[in-house]
Write an enzyme that holds these catalytic residues in place. Structure first.
Site, PDB file in Angstrom:
ATOM      1  N   ASP A  13       0.692  -1.231   0.022  1.00 42.62           N
ATOM      2  CA  ASP A  13       0.150  -0.095  -0.008  1.00 42.62           C
ATOM      3  C   ASP A  13       0.828   1.046   0.078  1.00 42.62           C
ATOM      4  O   ASP A  13       0.604   2.081  -0.951  1.00 42.62           O
ATOM      5  CB  ASP A  13      -0.872   0.061   1.181  1.00 42.62           C
ATOM      6  CG  ASP A  13      -2.208  -0.843   1.210  1.00 42.62           C
ATOM      7  OD1 ASP A  13      -2.349  -1.458   0.050  1.00 42.62           O
ATOM      8  OD2 ASP A  13      -2.804  -1.051   2.112  1.00 42.62           O
ATOM      9  N   ARG A  93       0.484   5.188  16.897  1.00 41.62           N
ATOM     10  CA  ARG A  93       0.106   6.001  15.931  1.00 41.62           C
ATOM     11  C   ARG A  93       0.403   7.579  16.226  1.00 41.62           C
ATOM     12  O   ARG A  93       0.947   8.367  15.184  1.00 41.62           O
ATOM     13  CB  ARG A  93      -1.071   5.749  15.505  1.00 41.62           C
ATOM     14  CG  ARG A  93      -1.679   4.399  14.725  1.00 41.62           C
ATOM     15  CD  ARG A  93      -0.721   4.164  13.618  1.00 41.62           C
ATOM     16  NE  ARG A  93      -1.278   2.914  12.837  1.00 41.62           N
ATOM     17  CZ  ARG A  93      -0.578   1.904  12.999  1.00 41.62           C
ATOM     18  NH1 ARG A  93       0.523   1.581  13.663  1.00 41.62           N
ATOM     19  NH2 ARG A  93      -0.990   0.891  12.003  1.00 41.62           N
ATOM     20  N   ASP A 122      -6.660   4.055  12.415  1.00 42.92           N
ATOM     21  CA  ASP A 122      -5.502   4.467  12.295  1.00 42.92           C
ATOM     22  C   ASP A 122      -5.533   5.741  11.878  1.00 42.92           C
ATOM     23  O   ASP A 122      -4.668   6.830  12.088  1.00 42.92           O
ATOM     24  CB  ASP A 122      -4.578   3.562  11.715  1.00 42.92           C
ATOM     25  CG  ASP A 122      -3.975   2.272  12.518  1.00 42.92           C
ATOM     26  OD1 ASP A 122      -4.369   2.225  13.871  1.00 42.92           O
ATOM     27  OD2 ASP A 122      -4.045   1.059  12.028  1.00 42.92           O
ATOM     28  N   SER A 171      -3.803  -8.375   6.906  1.00 46.78           N
ATOM     29  CA  SER A 171      -3.157  -7.161   7.307  1.00 46.78           C
ATOM     30  C   SER A 171      -2.569  -7.154   8.508  1.00 46.78           C
ATOM     31  O   SER A 171      -3.239  -7.349   9.588  1.00 46.78           O
ATOM     32  CB  SER A 171      -4.246  -6.135   6.982  1.00 46.78           C
ATOM     33  OG  SER A 171      -3.978  -4.883   7.879  1.00 46.78           O
TER      34      SER A 171
HETATM   35  N1  ARG Z   1      -7.920  -2.803  15.748  1.00 44.40           N
HETATM   36  C1  ARG Z   1      -6.742  -2.124  15.968  1.00 44.40           C
HETATM   37  C2  ARG Z   1      -6.682  -0.915  16.347  1.00 44.40           C
HETATM   38  O1  ARG Z   1      -7.470  -0.356  16.101  1.00 44.40           O
HETATM   39  C3  ARG Z   1      -5.608  -2.749  15.201  1.00 44.40           C
HETATM   40  C4  ARG Z   1      -5.238  -1.851  13.907  1.00 44.40           C
HETATM   41  C5  ARG Z   1      -4.255  -2.353  13.296  1.00 44.40           C
HETATM   42  N2  ARG Z   1      -3.804  -1.663  11.992  1.00 44.40           N
HETATM   43  C6  ARG Z   1      -3.472  -1.907  10.768  1.00 44.40           C
HETATM   44  N3  ARG Z   1      -3.193  -1.138   9.850  1.00 44.40           N
HETATM   45  N4  ARG Z   1      -3.500  -3.259  10.553  1.00 44.40           N
HETATM   46  O2  ARG Z   1      -5.825  -0.518  17.240  1.00 44.40           O
END
Ligand code: ARG
Length: 397
Positions: A13, A93, A122, A171
């Protein structure tokens, strides 16, 4: 010409994003990769970025900062969203956002970019923090904007000579505090995750037949040693990920409420996080009063929701931290865990600030607790409830 600083993981990506930003915005793209303990081949990632046309690539080893400024506060706040998720991705993040802003400042960029989709948390976490730190910066989100499905993305990659491996079912997002796995077969919450999604934990069935013990030492609410050996936070978490993982401890599977309103099924591996949080909570129970503990539960939950929802820079979070911090001066001591085939149990603990008194608690005759005071206490303790109960009975309300 736009100068853009892109958060670059090295995956498909964000690789496609480099090319797309150059084509669509005629942008000069700078890439930033953070090491937060996700074990990547950072040299190859940097080379790939430059091959795809990044003007300059920045690699930042952010492990220590991540642990000190993001993971440690979360330990103090017993950060577990929905009672289950140690916030591993959520904590990284705001740090990524901070680094994007710093690099943007350094190279004089007018925009930053990330590879998040429009469905997740995110994007919220990164953008809220970027805009708080520097309101002047534009934020571009190629993946959210381009509306490409997987096939068209692969086609685009092929056309532009972007390397990719075809078989990517899941992912995955990783850092020291945990590994999150989404997509593919996991989108069916009524099916058990295939064994192949797990990398940091052996399946409990295959874990050793003998329990393994580990003792975590704490000072000021954060872990400082394992089995009596002092170590820095990064080493401690890495080591504990291994120890717990080889005993099948650390798997999480739950239904999560995203900040954008979607319910999702989330699978994680957080061996060290689960052990440390369990031990930390246990130690707090030893050293804090029942009133402190009850109020802190509310504060902790609120803290976790703010962090999960991307509000790292919300002033309320700092207010809550002031309370949390003040309680943590007593959270010093050790907690011993027994790890066995996927289970993790606290089996003993000790603190110089312990409020436990054997004299008070003992059932034996030497006990110092004055039982003759109990009847009077019960009389007064129950008074308001007893009176109210009788009014209800009398009036039928
Ligand atoms: N659901 C989790 C969160 O919101 C995991 C997010 C994972 N991010 C990703 N880009 N795969 O913190």
């Amino acid at each position: 010409m736009t100068k853009v600083v892109l958060a670059y993981s090295g995956g498909l990506d964000t690789s496609v994003s480099i090319v797309w930003l150059r084509e669509k915005y005629d942008a000069e793209v700078y890439t930033v990769t953070l090491d937060v303990g996700q074990d990547g081949d950072f040299e190859t990632i940097g080379e790939r970025a430059e091959k795809l046309g990044a003007v300059e690539h920045f690699f930042i080893d952010a492990k220590e900062e991540f642990v000190k400024d993001y993971v440690f506060p979360s330990i103090k706040a017993n950060g577990l969203y929905g009672g289950k998720y140690p916030l591993s991705s959520a904590l990284s993040r705001p740090l990524i956002a901070r680094k994007l802003v710093e690099v943007a400042d350094k190279v004089g960029a007018d925009a930053v970019a990330h590879g998040c989709t429009g469905r997740g948390n995110d994007q919220v976490r990164i953008e809220v923090t970027v805009k708080a730190l520097n309101p002047e910066l534009k934020v571009l989100a190629p993946v959210r904007e381009w509306g490409l499905d997987r096939e068209s993305e692969l086609e685009y990659a092929r056309k532009h000579g972007i390397p990719f491996t075809r078989e990517k079912l899941y992912s995955v997002d990783q850092n020291l505090w945990g590994r999150s796995i989404e997509c593919g077969p996991l989108e069916n919450p009524d099916m058990e995750p295939p064994e192949g999604v797990f990398k940091w934990t052996v399946s409990p069935e295959k874990a050793p037949d003998k329990p393994e013990y580990v003792t975590i030492g704490f000072e000021d609410g954060v872990p400082v040693s394992l089995d009596g050996e002092r170590m820095d936070g990064v080493t401690l978490i890495k080591t504990l990920n291994m120890i717990a993982g080889r005993n099948g401890v650390g798997r999480i599977d739950h239904i999560e409420d995203r900040v954008v309103g979607i319910k999702t099924r989330e699978v994680y591996e957080c061996p060290a996080a689960l052990c440390i949080l369990e031990a930390h909570k246990d130690l707090e129970k030893l050293v804090l009063t029942p009133r402190q503990l009850r109020f802190k539960e509310t504060v902790d939950r609120e803290w976790g929701v703010l962090v999960y929802s991307g509000l790292w820079c919300e002033p309320l979070k700092e207010d809550l931290e002031t309370f949390i911090e003040n309680t943590q001066r007593f959270v010093k001591g050790w907690v011993r865990l027994k790890l066995y085939k996927g289970s993790m149990l606290v089996v003993s603990r000790m603190s110089e600030y312990s409020l436990y008194s054997k004299e008070m608690a003992t059932y034996s005759v030497e006990g110092k607790f004055d039982q003759s005071a109990a009847p009077g206490f019960i009389e007064i303790w129950g008074l308001p409830s007893r009176l109210a109960w009788r009014v209800c009975k009398r009036t039928g309300r």
